[in-house]
Design a protein around this motif. Structure first.
Motif, PDB file in Angstrom:
ATOM      1  N   ALA A   1     -79.242  -9.358  16.661  1.00 52.08           N
ATOM      2  CA  ALA A   1     -78.555 -10.503  16.464  1.00 52.08           C
ATOM      3  C   ALA A   1     -76.944 -10.402  17.568  1.00 52.08           C
ATOM      4  O   ALA A   1     -76.412  -9.230  17.803  1.00 52.08           O
ATOM      5  CB  ALA A   1     -77.529 -10.262  15.251  1.00 52.08           C
ATOM      6  N   TYR A   2     -76.391 -10.648  18.448  1.00 49.49           N
ATOM      7  CA  TYR A   2     -75.535 -11.459  19.506  1.00 49.49           C
ATOM      8  C   TYR A   2     -74.374 -10.665  18.416  1.00 49.49           C
ATOM      9  O   TYR A   2     -73.742 -11.268  17.548  1.00 49.49           O
ATOM     10  CB  TYR A   2     -75.567 -11.850  19.981  1.00 49.49           C
ATOM     11  CG  TYR A   2     -74.685 -11.762  21.517  1.00 49.49           C
ATOM     12  CD1 TYR A   2     -74.347 -10.713  22.433  1.00 49.49           C
ATOM     13  CD2 TYR A   2     -73.044 -12.499  21.375  1.00 49.49           C
ATOM     14  CE1 TYR A   2     -73.299 -10.909  22.918  1.00 49.49           C
ATOM     15  CE2 TYR A   2     -72.397 -12.053  21.834  1.00 49.49           C
ATOM     16  CZ  TYR A   2     -72.486 -11.714  22.944  1.00 49.49           C
ATOM     17  OH  TYR A   2     -71.341 -11.593  23.935  1.00 49.49           O
ATOM     18  N   VAL A   3     -73.582  -9.881  18.845  1.00 46.71           N
ATOM     19  CA  VAL A   3     -72.529  -9.790  17.836  1.00 46.71           C
ATOM     20  C   VAL A   3     -71.252 -10.912  18.804  1.00 46.71           C
ATOM     21  O   VAL A   3     -69.982  -9.960  19.602  1.00 46.71           O
ATOM     22  CB  VAL A   3     -71.528  -8.330  17.908  1.00 46.71           C
ATOM     23  CG1 VAL A   3     -69.909  -7.996  17.032  1.00 46.71           C
ATOM     24  CG2 VAL A   3     -72.760  -7.404  16.700  1.00 46.71           C
ATOM     25  N   PHE A   4     -70.391 -12.302  18.500  1.00 49.66           N
ATOM     26  CA  PHE A   4     -69.664 -12.525  18.715  1.00 49.66           C
ATOM     27  C   PHE A   4     -67.725 -11.368  18.441  1.00 49.66           C
ATOM     28  O   PHE A   4     -68.106 -11.060  17.671  1.00 49.66           O
ATOM     29  CB  PHE A   4     -69.051 -13.543  18.447  1.00 49.66           C
ATOM     30  CG  PHE A   4     -70.569 -14.803  19.153  1.00 49.66           C
ATOM     31  CD1 PHE A   4     -70.139 -15.598  20.783  1.00 49.66           C
ATOM     32  CD2 PHE A   4     -71.402 -14.850  19.433  1.00 49.66           C
ATOM     33  CE1 PHE A   4     -70.537 -16.346  21.749  1.00 49.66           C
ATOM     34  CE2 PHE A   4     -72.255 -15.944  19.940  1.00 49.66           C
ATOM     35  CZ  PHE A   4     -71.766 -16.845  20.767  1.00 49.66           C
ATOM     36  N   HIS A   5     -67.351 -11.578  19.698  1.00 47.93           N
ATOM     37  CA  HIS A   5     -65.821 -10.871  19.807  1.00 47.93           C
ATOM     38  C   HIS A   5     -65.158 -12.333  19.211  1.00 47.93           C
ATOM     39  O   HIS A   5     -64.871 -12.668  20.704  1.00 47.93           O
ATOM     40  CB  HIS A   5     -65.728  -9.930  20.316  1.00 47.93           C
ATOM     41  CG  HIS A   5     -66.428  -9.270  21.008  1.00 47.93           C
ATOM     42  ND1 HIS A   5     -66.080  -7.391  19.576  1.00 47.93           N
ATOM     43  CD2 HIS A   5     -67.173  -8.053  21.141  1.00 47.93           C
ATOM     44  CE1 HIS A   5     -67.362  -6.860  19.790  1.00 47.93           C
ATOM     45  NE2 HIS A   5     -68.225  -7.184  20.547  1.00 47.93           N
TER      46      HIS A   5
ATOM     47  N   ASP B   1     -72.258 -11.052   7.506  1.00 44.45           N
ATOM     48  CA  ASP B   1     -72.595 -10.625   8.130  1.00 44.45           C
ATOM     49  C   ASP B   1     -74.026 -10.999   8.773  1.00 44.45           C
ATOM     50  O   ASP B   1     -74.071 -10.575   9.893  1.00 44.45           O
ATOM     51  CB  ASP B   1     -73.907  -9.687   7.163  1.00 44.45           C
ATOM     52  CG  ASP B   1     -73.190  -9.290   6.077  1.00 44.45           C
ATOM     53  OD1 ASP B   1     -72.344  -8.485   5.941  1.00 44.45           O
ATOM     54  OD2 ASP B   1     -73.867  -8.870   4.814  1.00 44.45           O
ATOM     55  N   LEU B   2     -74.093 -12.373   8.688  1.00 42.24           N
ATOM     56  CA  LEU B   2     -74.747 -12.982  10.097  1.00 42.24           C
ATOM     57  C   LEU B   2     -75.014 -15.059   9.930  1.00 42.24           C
ATOM     58  O   LEU B   2     -74.699 -15.352   8.469  1.00 42.24           O
ATOM     59  CB  LEU B   2     -77.095 -12.648   9.838  1.00 42.24           C
ATOM     60  CG  LEU B   2     -77.171 -12.903  11.186  1.00 42.24           C
ATOM     61  CD1 LEU B   2     -76.941 -12.457  12.273  1.00 42.24           C
ATOM     62  CD2 LEU B   2     -78.870 -13.013  11.220  1.00 42.24           C
TER      63      LEU B   2
ATOM     64  N   GLN C   1     -65.052  -9.844  14.537  1.00 38.41           N
ATOM     65  CA  GLN C   1     -66.407  -9.673  15.188  1.00 38.41           C
ATOM     66  C   GLN C   1     -67.587 -10.790  14.186  1.00 38.41           C
ATOM     67  O   GLN C   1     -67.329 -10.851  13.133  1.00 38.41           O
ATOM     68  CB  GLN C   1     -66.999  -8.579  15.409  1.00 38.41           C
ATOM     69  CG  GLN C   1     -66.158  -7.692  16.085  1.00 38.41           C
ATOM     70  CD  GLN C   1     -67.150  -6.429  16.231  1.00 38.41           C
ATOM     71  OE1 GLN C   1     -67.590  -5.608  15.728  1.00 38.41           O
ATOM     72  NE2 GLN C   1     -66.398  -5.377  17.098  1.00 38.41           N
ATOM     73  N   GLN C   2     -68.418 -11.858  14.772  1.00 39.12           N
ATOM     74  CA  GLN C   2     -69.203 -11.971  14.346  1.00 39.12           C
ATOM     75  C   GLN C   2     -70.771 -12.288  14.399  1.00 39.12           C
ATOM     76  O   GLN C   2     -71.281 -12.273  15.465  1.00 39.12           O
ATOM     77  CB  GLN C   2     -69.023 -14.163  13.714  1.00 39.12           C
ATOM     78  CG  GLN C   2     -69.854 -14.248  13.058  1.00 39.12           C
ATOM     79  CD  GLN C   2     -70.136 -14.216  11.649  1.00 39.12           C
ATOM     80  OE1 GLN C   2     -69.385 -13.668  11.109  1.00 39.12           O
ATOM     81  NE2 GLN C   2     -71.205 -13.792  11.105  1.00 39.12           N
ATOM     82  N   ALA C   3     -71.701 -11.887  13.993  1.00 41.69           N
ATOM     83  CA  ALA C   3     -73.132 -11.035  14.540  1.00 41.69           C
ATOM     84  C   ALA C   3     -73.959 -12.971  14.027  1.00 41.69           C
ATOM     85  O   ALA C   3     -73.876 -13.558  13.334  1.00 41.69           O
ATOM     86  CB  ALA C   3     -73.849 -10.363  13.369  1.00 41.69           C
ATOM     87  N   VAL C   4     -74.528 -12.818  15.187  1.00 40.51           N
ATOM     88  CA  VAL C   4     -75.055 -14.340  15.277  1.00 40.51           C
ATOM     89  C   VAL C   4     -76.463 -14.208  16.080  1.00 40.51           C
ATOM     90  O   VAL C   4     -76.508 -13.769  16.825  1.00 40.51           O
ATOM     91  CB  VAL C   4     -73.926 -15.308  16.112  1.00 40.51           C
ATOM     92  CG1 VAL C   4     -75.318 -16.405  16.468  1.00 40.51           C
ATOM     93  CG2 VAL C   4     -72.914 -15.366  15.670  1.00 40.51           C
TER      94      VAL C   4
ATOM     95  N   ARG D   1     -66.389 -15.300   7.182  1.00 42.57           N
ATOM     96  CA  ARG D   1     -67.223 -14.244   8.395  1.00 42.57           C
ATOM     97  C   ARG D   1     -67.509 -13.982   6.914  1.00 42.57           C
ATOM     98  O   ARG D   1     -67.852 -13.982   5.457  1.00 42.57           O
ATOM     99  CB  ARG D   1     -66.173 -13.407   8.071  1.00 42.57           C
ATOM    100  CG  ARG D   1     -66.355 -11.896   8.343  1.00 42.57           C
ATOM    101  CD  ARG D   1     -66.754 -11.446  10.118  1.00 42.57           C
ATOM    102  NE  ARG D   1     -67.021 -10.344  10.512  1.00 42.57           N
ATOM    103  CZ  ARG D   1     -68.352  -9.583  10.103  1.00 42.57           C
ATOM    104  NH1 ARG D   1     -69.662 -10.374   9.586  1.00 42.57           N
ATOM    105  NH2 ARG D   1     -68.352  -8.146  10.551  1.00 42.57           N
TER     106      ARG D   1
END
Length: 174
Positions: free
Chosen positions: A168-172, A100-101, A6-9, A98
């Motif tokens: 932030a939106y979390v991309f999976h 945090d943001l 997952q990556q917060a963006v 990876r």
């Protein structure tokens, strides 16, 4: 096969001259001071080339290399040629380490959670009228923003940083 992650963006968008890069330069130190690891993606519609004719990396690419990595003692840069189709935001996120943001400047329609930087004084239309992914507007004139849309004071970088962290939106990504 890489495992899913997952990556917060959070996105920053706005018309040219609105102050996106200036806000980014103020946001990054505040986010880091809060203990977050932060990376950025800057999207441009301009055709640029960081290589220069005659340099080895330029020659490698011109000779047919799909990717050319330039490594120095301080940093490295990976150039990836994609003549057929431009990369998508998830494609780029998969290639990044990876953190945090990730704060994305540009990619107007591709970041699901985006803050628009809007300055009416520059005389350009706001994007929030037509883009549904804009969740807040950082502006110098909050009274002129559409009702129901979250407004942030463009000069209150701390409040913008807090909003970015919380929304932030979390991309999976797999």
């Amino acid at each position: 096969m890489p495992s899913a992650f997952q990556q917060a963006v959070i996105g920053l968008v706005g018309r040219s001259g609105s102050g996106k890069t200036h806000l980014m330069a103020r946001l990054l130190p505040l986010l880091k001071a809060r203990g977050l690891s932060v990376s950025t993606i800057k999207h441009t519609h301009h055709h640029i080339d960081i290589d220069k004719p005659g340099k080895d990396s330029f020659i490698h690419r011109q000779a047919g290399a799909s990717e050319v990595m330039l490594a120095t003692p301080e940093r490295w840069v990976l150039q990836h040629s994609h003549p057929e189709t431009p990369p998508t935001l998830p494609d780029l996120l998969r290639r990044m380490s990876r953190v945090d943001l990730i704060v994305v400047e540009g990619f107007h329609a591709d970041v699901p959670a985006t803050i628009e930087v809007f300055r009416p004084e520059i005389g350009k239309d706001a994007l929030f009228h037509t883009q549904t992914n804009i969740i807040a507007v950082a502006t110098t004139t909050p009274a002129k923003i559409a009702a129901g849309l979250i407004t942030l004071n463009l000069d209150d970088t701390s409040a913008i940083a807090e909003f970015a962290i919380r929304h932030a939106y979390v991309f999976h990504l797999d």
